[in-house]
Design a protein around this motif. Sequence first.
Motif, PDB file in Angstrom:
ATOM      1  N   ARG A 164      -3.343  -1.841 -10.175  1.00 23.98           N
ATOM      2  CA  ARG A 164      -4.291  -2.945  -9.990  1.00 23.98           C
ATOM      3  C   ARG A 164      -3.907  -3.835  -8.804  1.00 23.98           C
ATOM      4  O   ARG A 164      -4.750  -4.528  -8.262  1.00 23.98           O
ATOM      5  N   PHE A 165      -2.644  -3.797  -8.392  1.00 22.99           N
ATOM      6  CA  PHE A 165      -2.207  -4.581  -7.240  1.00 22.99           C
ATOM      7  C   PHE A 165      -2.726  -4.001  -5.922  1.00 22.99           C
ATOM      8  O   PHE A 165      -2.589  -4.616  -4.876  1.00 22.99           O
ATOM      9  N   THR A 166      -3.330  -2.824  -5.976  1.00 23.13           N
ATOM     10  CA  THR A 166      -3.919  -2.235  -4.780  1.00 23.13           C
ATOM     11  C   THR A 166      -4.998  -3.148  -4.207  1.00 23.13           C
ATOM     12  O   THR A 166      -5.125  -3.290  -2.992  1.00 23.13           O
ATOM     13  N   ALA A 167      -5.758  -3.790  -5.062  1.00 19.31           N
ATOM     14  CA  ALA A 167      -6.809  -4.709  -4.603  1.00 19.31           C
ATOM     15  C   ALA A 167      -6.203  -5.876  -3.831  1.00 19.31           C
ATOM     16  O   ALA A 167      -6.736  -6.289  -2.796  1.00 19.31           O
ATOM     17  N   LEU A 225       0.822  -1.213   0.000  1.00 25.04           N
ATOM     18  CA  LEU A 225       0.000   0.000   0.000  1.00 25.04           C
ATOM     19  C   LEU A 225       0.856   1.262   0.000  1.00 25.04           C
ATOM     20  O   LEU A 225       0.557   2.230  -0.707  1.00 25.04           O
ATOM     21  N   VAL A 226       1.930   1.255   0.772  1.00 24.44           N
ATOM     22  CA  VAL A 226       2.831   2.417   0.793  1.00 24.44           C
ATOM     23  C   VAL A 226       3.462   2.624  -0.582  1.00 24.44           C
ATOM     24  O   VAL A 226       3.455   3.733  -1.134  1.00 24.44           O
ATOM     25  N   LEU A 227       4.018   1.562  -1.145  1.00 20.61           N
ATOM     26  CA  LEU A 227       4.692   1.683  -2.443  1.00 20.61           C
ATOM     27  C   LEU A 227       3.726   2.030  -3.567  1.00 20.61           C
ATOM     28  O   LEU A 227       4.038   2.871  -4.418  1.00 20.61           O
ATOM     29  N   LEU A 228       2.547   1.407  -3.556  1.00 20.63           N
ATOM     30  CA  LEU A 228       1.567   1.725  -4.586  1.00 20.63           C
ATOM     31  C   LEU A 228       1.053   3.159  -4.438  1.00 20.63           C
ATOM     32  O   LEU A 228       0.813   3.839  -5.432  1.00 20.63           O
ATOM     33  N   GLY A 229       0.905   3.613  -3.207  1.00 21.44           N
ATOM     34  CA  GLY A 229       0.494   5.000  -2.986  1.00 21.44           C
ATOM     35  C   GLY A 229       1.541   5.984  -3.480  1.00 21.44           C
ATOM     36  O   GLY A 229       1.231   6.989  -4.128  1.00 21.44           O
TER      37      GLY A 229
END
Length: 133
Positions: A69-72, A46-50
Amino acid sequence: AAVVLHALVLLGDGFMHPSPADVTVPFVSSFERGWTSMGIIAGWLLVLLGLSYYVRGRIGVSRWRTLHRFTALAWLLGVVHAIGEGTDAGQPWFYVPVALAVVPVAVLLVVRLSGESQDPHGRTPAAGAMVKA
């Protein structure tokens, strides 16, 4: 910010007495290793995707959308971590906020995957047309 706050609060936990590595490195903690590691992996994702939002211009919007899409997956790992390890998991009141978060997402996912979604004017997408996410 919430993920970082969660890790910082855990550092003061009088029951677990975790080290900074215990709350930031998967498979280091001896407390509920699987569930803890799942939460750590979800947190880092979540940190990296954010943060990837701020480099989308450099990596390209298309690549960023694919990555996003990996957030899900990260969200799902976080939910499973909470249900499996949370000190309040198993308490009846705990399932109310979990359901409030999970049920709408599940319903929207079913609608999305059903292929029968319509635009606001009631039109269905043309056959073969790609629907952008």
